[in-house]
Design a protein around this motif. Sequence first.
Motif, short mmCIF file in Angstrom:
data_model
loop_
_atom_site.label_atom_id
_atom_site.label_comp_id
_atom_site.label_asym_id
_atom_site.label_seq_id
_atom_site.Cartn_x
_atom_site.Cartn_y
_atom_site.Cartn_z
N SER A 21 22.86 20.25 -15.05
CA SER A 21 24.08 19.87 -15.10
C SER A 21 24.68 18.95 -16.62
O SER A 21 26.20 18.96 -16.12
CB SER A 21 23.02 18.63 -14.20
OG SER A 21 22.19 17.90 -15.04
N ILE A 22 23.99 19.16 -17.25
CA ILE A 22 24.55 18.75 -18.48
C ILE A 22 25.78 19.46 -19.00
O ILE A 22 26.61 19.27 -19.81
CB ILE A 22 22.98 18.76 -19.78
CG1 ILE A 22 24.46 17.52 -21.13
CG2 ILE A 22 22.58 20.07 -20.60
CD1 ILE A 22 24.76 16.85 -20.85
N ASP A 23 25.33 21.48 -19.07
CA ASP A 23 26.79 22.02 -19.14
C ASP A 23 27.92 21.81 -18.68
O ASP A 23 28.92 21.93 -19.26
CB ASP A 23 25.66 23.65 -18.95
CG ASP A 23 24.80 23.59 -20.63
OD1 ASP A 23 24.99 23.08 -21.19
OD2 ASP A 23 24.44 24.62 -20.02
N PHE A 24 27.63 21.31 -17.14
CA PHE A 24 28.77 20.91 -16.49
C PHE A 24 29.36 20.28 -16.23
O PHE A 24 31.27 19.92 -16.29
CB PHE A 24 28.10 21.46 -14.75
CG PHE A 24 27.90 22.79 -14.77
CD1 PHE A 24 28.39 23.37 -14.47
CD2 PHE A 24 26.56 23.11 -14.52
CE1 PHE A 24 28.65 25.03 -13.63
CE2 PHE A 24 26.69 24.56 -14.27
CZ PHE A 24 27.47 25.38 -13.85
N ILE A 25 28.79 18.74 -16.92
CA ILE A 25 29.17 17.33 -16.76
C ILE A 25 30.05 17.34 -18.21
O ILE A 25 31.07 17.01 -18.39
CB ILE A 25 27.96 16.27 -17.35
CG1 ILE A 25 27.42 16.14 -16.04
CG2 ILE A 25 28.47 15.43 -18.14
CD1 ILE A 25 26.19 15.11 -15.90
#
Length: 253
Positions: free
Chosen positions: A104-108
Amino acid sequence: MNLTENARANFETLFGVSPAQSDLAKTDPEFFSNYVNFSFDEVIVDSKLELQERLLIILASLVAIPALSEYKTILNAALKNGVSPIAIKEILYQATPYVGMGKSIDFITATNEIFKAYHITLPLEAQSTTTRENRQEKGLETQRELFGEAIDKGNANAPKDYQHIRRFLSANCFGDYYTRTGLELQFRELLTFVYILSMGGADSQVKAHVAGNIRIGNDRAKLIAVVTALVPYIGYPRSLNALSAIDAIAPLQ
């Protein structure tokens, strides 16, 4: 290219350009024609989801796959078609307990970059409704609403050496995320169905969230519409697994 009129029109609505301007149309015209005719004509006709809802569901699926490049493409389409930045961020936040922070951090981070390009001020308005003191109980209340007495039975019967994981589930997954504003509970549970079926390898959890969706008001037809919309992105094996779960929990009457 040999595109249907419906595919061409839907593509232009989403992306604001002619399909002929796509790089794939120039380098891989046969593949591109198959993809656009299927994804932007047949699938849209048979899924019958409203545009903004369909875009949010696709974004959630792309996070879970994960497919960052296509996510960025669809995110731009979502913003051009009026999808709320808050709704987009809530999809990313709620994905975290299902797909993990590593994804999720990559997408955020990618979303923040695109938001800045659209002059969307960050951080967005806060959506949290719980505190450190009440998050577990509020999360447990949400679990009960979705899954009934099975939650309390499961908690009571869990082996003592991992009861803390059950506590995490109530406080973190449901207390920290499901209780937030920005998306309705009914849609949040639909998103969880999307995350899990898109990841693959969690068939029992897909069934559990089919049951949760049915209980909260997302019926068999709605769940099949979601799977239909996702076929181009997740492929047939995961789509068929999801349909098997729907058949097991909510068979056609």
